[in-house]
Design an enzyme around this catalytic site. Structure first.
Site, PDB file in Angstrom:
ATOM      1  N   ALA A  77       0.888  -1.375  -0.011  1.00 29.91           N
ATOM      2  CA  ALA A  77      -0.070   0.026  -0.067  1.00 29.91           C
ATOM      3  C   ALA A  77       0.865   1.052   0.050  1.00 29.91           C
ATOM      4  O   ALA A  77       2.222   1.252   0.205  1.00 29.91           O
ATOM      5  CB  ALA A  77      -0.806  -0.008   1.283  1.00 29.91           C
ATOM      6  N   THR A  78       0.285   2.529  -0.274  1.00 24.88           N
ATOM      7  CA  THR A  78       0.917   3.762  -0.294  1.00 24.88           C
ATOM      8  C   THR A  78       0.104   4.682   0.466  1.00 24.88           C
ATOM      9  O   THR A  78      -1.255   4.683   0.776  1.00 24.88           O
ATOM     10  CB  THR A  78       1.184   4.326  -1.600  1.00 24.88           C
ATOM     11  OG1 THR A  78      -0.048   4.309  -2.470  1.00 24.88           O
ATOM     12  CG2 THR A  78       2.203   3.387  -2.404  1.00 24.88           C
ATOM     13  N   SER A  80      -0.767   8.485   0.082  1.00 25.87           N
ATOM     14  CA  SER A  80      -0.936   9.453  -1.224  1.00 25.87           C
ATOM     15  C   SER A  80       0.064  10.650  -0.860  1.00 25.87           C
ATOM     16  O   SER A  80       0.307  10.912   0.207  1.00 25.87           O
ATOM     17  CB  SER A  80      -2.376  10.100  -1.256  1.00 25.87           C
ATOM     18  OG  SER A  80      -3.166   8.899  -1.697  1.00 25.87           O
ATOM     19  N   HIS A  85      -4.010  14.649  -0.460  1.00 24.56           N
ATOM     20  CA  HIS A  85      -4.623  14.813   1.131  1.00 24.56           C
ATOM     21  C   HIS A  85      -5.317  16.309   1.017  1.00 24.56           C
ATOM     22  O   HIS A  85      -6.442  16.499   1.441  1.00 24.56           O
ATOM     23  CB  HIS A  85      -3.967  14.403   1.991  1.00 24.56           C
ATOM     24  CG  HIS A  85      -3.388  13.025   2.274  1.00 24.56           C
ATOM     25  ND1 HIS A  85      -2.031  12.538   2.648  1.00 24.56           N
ATOM     26  CD2 HIS A  85      -4.262  11.997   1.695  1.00 24.56           C
ATOM     27  CE1 HIS A  85      -2.304  11.350   2.549  1.00 24.56           C
ATOM     28  NE2 HIS A  85      -3.269  11.015   2.155  1.00 24.56           N
ATOM     29  N   HIS A 131      -9.093  -3.032   3.691  1.00 21.28           N
ATOM     30  CA  HIS A 131      -9.271  -4.559   3.607  1.00 21.28           C
ATOM     31  C   HIS A 131      -8.176  -5.311   4.062  1.00 21.28           C
ATOM     32  O   HIS A 131      -8.224  -6.474   4.003  1.00 21.28           O
ATOM     33  CB  HIS A 131      -9.720  -5.002   2.287  1.00 21.28           C
ATOM     34  CG  HIS A 131      -8.548  -4.494   1.008  1.00 21.28           C
ATOM     35  ND1 HIS A 131      -8.322  -3.552   0.709  1.00 21.28           N
ATOM     36  CD2 HIS A 131      -7.866  -5.466   0.397  1.00 21.28           C
ATOM     37  CE1 HIS A 131      -7.222  -3.507  -0.250  1.00 21.28           C
ATOM     38  NE2 HIS A 131      -6.977  -4.959  -0.422  1.00 21.28           N
ATOM     39  N   GLY A 163     -14.210  -1.967   1.216  1.00 19.40           N
ATOM     40  CA  GLY A 163     -14.640  -0.630   1.016  1.00 19.40           C
ATOM     41  C   GLY A 163     -15.526  -0.210   0.040  1.00 19.40           C
ATOM     42  O   GLY A 163     -16.411   0.694   0.127  1.00 19.40           O
ATOM     43  N   THR A 237       1.417   2.327 -11.223  1.00 19.46           N
ATOM     44  CA  THR A 237       2.667   2.593 -10.563  1.00 19.46           C
ATOM     45  C   THR A 237       2.401   3.464  -9.426  1.00 19.46           C
ATOM     46  O   THR A 237       3.392   3.655  -8.652  1.00 19.46           O
ATOM     47  CB  THR A 237       3.259   3.954 -11.620  1.00 19.46           C
ATOM     48  OG1 THR A 237       2.326   5.110 -11.878  1.00 19.46           O
ATOM     49  CG2 THR A 237       3.726   3.148 -12.857  1.00 19.46           C
TER      50      THR A 237
END
Ligand SMILES: *[C@@H]1O[C@H](CO)[C@@H](O)[C@H](O)[C@H]1NC(C)=O
Ligand SMILES: *[C@@H]1O[C@H](CO)[C@@H](O)[C@H](O)[C@H]1NC(C)=O
Ligand SMILES: *[C@@H]1O[C@H](CO)[C@@H](O)[C@H](O)[C@H]1NC(C)=O
Length: 244
Positions: A77-78, A80, A85, A131, A163, A237
């Site tokens: 995961a990243t 943002s 934000h 999740h 979600g 990406t």
């Protein structure tokens, strides 16, 4: 737009000259990052500035927390980029007030959920949903380090779940933020939005460029879709790029 970029770049160069910077140095504090986002024009309101100043990104991102780029947070995961934000909070701010209810889908590090929670406190509530159980546990630790009172007061709740289905037990919501791209607008999310509420979601073909949409629920049967041309997500990406 290009002209504005050039002017911004020029302003940056002048700042560097005057601060005697010997090299192009990235932001090293949360306050530096806020200054950068204001200069770039993505951070517009005092409320969003205040909340992003209160939530220290270093508690949510192990790597380069103050750089205006997405960062890996493990679990594939990243988090943002900070400007994404800021954009999301600016778009949702009138729906995030003391007492309102919000849902953050793809809550990841917990950063944006914490920002939203501070905006709806003390009488509101934000649900963060993701999740991956390990990621949700990590986000709880992050928020406990940064804003422990949010759990004590019950303003924030982090749950594991799909979600795409929203989160029915706490519906309906004044604001819904979706941090991952969807091929089309999920009906469940529109159903779980209050009349007068706002949903922010990147929509588009998988592997293609996705457009950030603002969905306003006008009546129980009507919505207004506004494509926000300035922003696109490139999901393969995990990078986000400005295409305005
Ligand atoms: C938040 O809303 C509640 C209920 O309307 C009110 O009693 C309280 O004073 C408000 N708090 C703040 C800080 O605005
Ligand atoms: C984390 O949050 C706390 C409380 O806001 C703050 O004191 C600290 O500087 C933040 N950053 C890190 C890296 O712990
Ligand atoms: C809005 O629609 C839902 C079903 O989609 C229904 O349950 C609800 O009663 C409706 N609310 C109003 C105010 O019409």
């Amino acid at each position: 737009m290009l002209a504005m970029r050039i002017i911004n770049l020029f302003a940056l160069l002048i700042v560097c000259e005057f601060s005697n910077a010997s090299r192009w140095s990235p932001a090293v504090t949360n306050a530096d990052l806020i200054k950068h986002l204001k200069r770039r024009g993505v951070l517009k309101s005092e409320r969003v500035e205040n909340v992003m100043s209160l939530v220290d990104r270093a508690n949510y991102s192990k790597y380069n927390p103050y750089e205006d780029r997405p960062q890996s947070i493990g679990f594939g995961a990243t988090i943002s980029a900070p400007h994404m934000h800021a954009i999301a909070l600016e778009l949702l701010k009138d729906h995030l007030y003391n007492g309102s209810k919000a849902l953050d889908i793809g809550s990841g590090s917990g950063y944006l959920t914490a920002c939203m929670a501070l905006m709806v406190a003390p009488n509101g509530k934000v649900i963060g949903i993701d999740h991956i159980p390990g990621l949700v546990r990590q986000s709880i630790k992050n928020i406990e380090k940064d804003q422990p009172e949010l759990f004590k007061s019950g303003v924030i709740r982090m749950v594991v779940g799909d979600g795409r289905l929203g989160y029915l037990p706490e519906a309906k919501y004044d604001a819904i933020h979706v941090g991952a791209a969807a091929p089309k607008l999920p009906k469940h999310l529109v159903d779980q939005l209050k009349v007068g509420g706002r949903l922010i979601i990147p929509i588009g073909r998988e592997g293609g460029i996705q457009t950030l949409y603002q969905i306003d629920k006008i009546t129980n049967e009507t919505i207004e879709r506004t494509p926000l041309h300035g922003v696109a997500f490139v999901p393969l990406t995990d990078k986000e790029s400005q295409v305005a």
